[in-house]
Design a protein around this motif. Structure first.
Motif, PDB file in Angstrom:
ATOM      1  N   ILE A  10       0.908  -1.126   0.107  1.00 22.89           N
ATOM      2  CA  ILE A  10      -0.004  -0.040   0.016  1.00 22.89           C
ATOM      3  C   ILE A  10       0.915   1.335  -0.116  1.00 22.89           C
ATOM      4  N   SER A  11       2.024   1.292   0.818  1.00 26.87           N
ATOM      5  CA  SER A  11       2.896   2.236   0.705  1.00 26.87           C
ATOM      6  C   SER A  11       3.492   2.656  -0.632  1.00 26.87           C
ATOM      7  N   VAL A  12       3.763   1.694  -1.393  1.00 31.07           N
ATOM      8  CA  VAL A  12       4.370   1.760  -2.731  1.00 31.07           C
ATOM      9  C   VAL A  12       3.230   2.384  -3.652  1.00 31.07           C
ATOM     10  N   LEU A  13       2.159   1.940  -3.671  1.00 27.21           N
ATOM     11  CA  LEU A  13       0.941   2.360  -4.289  1.00 27.21           C
ATOM     12  C   LEU A  13       0.524   3.827  -3.859  1.00 27.21           C
ATOM     13  N   ILE A  14       0.435   4.174  -2.584  1.00 25.35           N
ATOM     14  CA  ILE A  14       0.222   5.449  -2.399  1.00 25.35           C
ATOM     15  C   ILE A  14       1.343   6.546  -2.853  1.00 25.35           C
ATOM     16  N   ASN A  15       2.545   6.273  -2.300  1.00 23.50           N
ATOM     17  CA  ASN A  15       3.617   7.164  -2.746  1.00 23.50           C
ATOM     18  C   ASN A  15       3.804   7.242  -4.228  1.00 23.50           C
ATOM     19  N   SER A  16       3.639   6.254  -5.035  1.00 28.05           N
ATOM     20  CA  SER A  16       3.840   6.324  -6.322  1.00 28.05           C
ATOM     21  C   SER A  16       2.606   7.201  -6.884  1.00 28.05           C
ATOM     22  N   PHE A  17       1.464   7.076  -6.496  1.00 25.54           N
ATOM     23  CA  PHE A  17       0.391   7.737  -6.777  1.00 25.54           C
ATOM     24  C   PHE A  17       0.383   9.267  -6.525  1.00 25.54           C
ATOM     25  N   TYR A  18       0.814   9.499  -5.378  1.00 25.51           N
ATOM     26  CA  TYR A  18       1.087  11.173  -5.060  1.00 25.51           C
ATOM     27  C   TYR A  18       2.124  11.675  -5.874  1.00 25.51           C
ATOM     28  N   LEU A  19       3.176  10.748  -6.343  1.00 26.52           N
ATOM     29  CA  LEU A  19       4.126  11.516  -7.425  1.00 26.52           C
ATOM     30  C   LEU A  19       3.305  12.183  -8.626  1.00 26.52           C
ATOM     31  N   LYS A  20       2.431  11.226  -8.918  1.00 20.77           N
ATOM     32  CA  LYS A  20       1.601  11.447 -10.324  1.00 20.77           C
ATOM     33  C   LYS A  20       0.648  12.904 -10.021  1.00 20.77           C
ATOM     34  N   VAL A  21      -0.167  12.635  -9.055  1.00 20.52           N
ATOM     35  CA  VAL A  21      -1.303  13.646  -8.693  1.00 20.52           C
ATOM     36  C   VAL A  21      -0.659  14.975  -8.513  1.00 20.52           C
ATOM     37  N   MET A  22       0.787  15.120  -7.787  1.00 19.22           N
ATOM     38  CA  MET A  22       1.179  16.394  -7.527  1.00 19.22           C
ATOM     39  C   MET A  22       1.489  17.292  -8.654  1.00 19.22           C
ATOM     40  N   THR A  23       1.711  16.466  -9.887  1.00 22.78           N
ATOM     41  CA  THR A  23       2.504  17.286 -11.036  1.00 22.78           C
ATOM     42  C   THR A  23       1.375  17.179 -12.150  1.00 22.78           C
ATOM     43  N   ASP A  24       0.047  16.663 -11.912  1.00 24.57           N
ATOM     44  CA  ASP A  24      -0.938  16.622 -12.845  1.00 24.57           C
ATOM     45  C   ASP A  24      -1.738  17.993 -13.079  1.00 24.57           C
ATOM     46  N   PRO A  25      -1.812  18.212 -14.353  1.00 21.62           N
ATOM     47  CA  PRO A  25      -2.261  19.687 -14.828  1.00 21.62           C
ATOM     48  C   PRO A  25      -3.729  19.543 -14.355  1.00 21.62           C
ATOM     49  N   ILE A  26      -4.474  18.803 -14.071  1.00 18.74           N
ATOM     50  CA  ILE A  26      -5.946  19.009 -13.785  1.00 18.74           C
ATOM     51  C   ILE A  26      -6.130  19.037 -12.268  1.00 18.74           C
ATOM     52  N   ILE A  27      -5.524  18.156 -11.505  1.00 16.38           N
ATOM     53  CA  ILE A  27      -5.671  18.204 -10.113  1.00 16.38           C
ATOM     54  C   ILE A  27      -4.326  18.492  -9.272  1.00 16.38           C
ATOM     55  N   GLY A  28      -3.372  18.814  -9.888  1.00 12.71           N
ATOM     56  CA  GLY A  28      -2.310  19.306  -9.146  1.00 12.71           C
ATOM     57  C   GLY A  28      -2.235  20.261  -8.174  1.00 12.71           C
ATOM     58  N   HIS A  29      -2.993  21.116  -8.503  1.00 11.05           N
ATOM     59  CA  HIS A  29      -3.137  22.390  -7.965  1.00 11.05           C
ATOM     60  C   HIS A  29      -3.878  22.104  -6.459  1.00 11.05           C
ATOM     61  N   PHE A  30      -4.742  21.334  -6.341  1.00  6.08           N
ATOM     62  CA  PHE A  30      -5.161  20.847  -5.054  1.00  6.08           C
ATOM     63  C   PHE A  30      -4.356  20.488  -3.915  1.00  6.08           C
ATOM     64  N   PHE A  31      -3.050  19.959  -4.636  1.00  7.85           N
ATOM     65  CA  PHE A  31      -2.004  19.663  -3.629  1.00  7.85           C
ATOM     66  C   PHE A  31      -0.913  20.768  -3.446  1.00  7.85           C
ATOM     67  N   THR A  32      -0.608  21.440  -4.603  1.00 10.48           N
ATOM     68  CA  THR A  32       0.574  22.163  -4.532  1.00 10.48           C
ATOM     69  C   THR A  32       0.074  23.609  -4.181  1.00 10.48           C
ATOM     70  N   GLU A  33      -1.046  24.026  -4.302  1.00 11.83           N
ATOM     71  CA  GLU A  33      -1.391  25.449  -4.040  1.00 11.83           C
ATOM     72  C   GLU A  33      -2.252  25.604  -2.681  1.00 11.83           C
ATOM     73  N   THR A  34      -2.276  24.517  -1.991  1.00 19.11           N
ATOM     74  CA  THR A  34      -2.884  24.656  -0.462  1.00 19.11           C
ATOM     75  C   THR A  34      -1.702  24.199   0.435  1.00 19.11           C
ATOM     76  N   ASN A  35      -2.218  24.154   1.708  1.00 16.30           N
ATOM     77  CA  ASN A  35      -1.281  23.833   2.674  1.00 16.30           C
ATOM     78  C   ASN A  35      -1.126  22.298   2.959  1.00 16.30           C
ATOM     79  N   PHE A  36      -1.300  21.697   1.951  1.00 19.03           N
ATOM     80  CA  PHE A  36      -1.143  20.129   1.707  1.00 19.03           C
ATOM     81  C   PHE A  36       0.315  19.747   2.157  1.00 19.03           C
ATOM     82  N   SER A  37       0.471  18.841   2.945  1.00 15.58           N
ATOM     83  CA  SER A  37       1.899  18.274   3.447  1.00 15.58           C
ATOM     84  C   SER A  37       1.898  16.835   3.235  1.00 15.58           C
ATOM     85  N   LEU A  38       2.918  16.246   2.020  1.00 17.87           N
ATOM     86  CA  LEU A  38       2.965  14.905   1.859  1.00 17.87           C
ATOM     87  C   LEU A  38       3.563  14.379   3.033  1.00 17.87           C
TER      88      LEU A  38
END
Length: 123
Positions: A10-38
């Protein structure tokens, strides 16, 4: 490929997933432009999915509260949930196969539907 078998998988799944969402042009801003902490979020998500997939009581919380608050900062739309699901399923298929992996897909789809309804995107 193997199925998801334990918390480490599950750790492999979650860590690799968040690498993708953080840079996604459609949903990345939910993670990069808030007080989100990996550093804070990743262990919580690992426990969340461990609880869902293996019925291990490692997660306590209410994910809806955080998503409703996030929706007030950045209005969520159906395409955001669709993108999240595409990334989730693609990432999952690149690492795992089997009944537990399929359950992770089914549960993610259900979670997305519930969140869309509670946020007010569906009736």
């Amino acid at each position: 490929m193997n199925d998801i078998q334990n918390r480490e998988d599950i750790s492999v799944l979650i860590n690799s997933f968040y690498l993708k969402v953080m840079t996604d042009p459609i949903i990345g801003h939910f993670f990069t432009e808030t007080n989100f902490s990996l550093e804070t979020h990743i262990p919580v998500m690992i426990s969340f999915w461990e609880s869902i997939l293996f019925k291990v009581p490692s997660y306590s919380g209410n994910p809806m509260i955080k998503h409703i608050a996030l929706n007030k900062i950045f209005r969520m739309q159906e395409q955001h949930f669709a993108t999240w699901l595409v990334l989730w399923e693609s990432n999952l298929h690149s690492h795992f196969t089997g009944p537990i992996a399929q359950e992770a897909i089914i549960r993610a789809r259900s979670i997305a539907q519930i969140m869309e309804a509670k946020i007010g995107l569906t009736s």
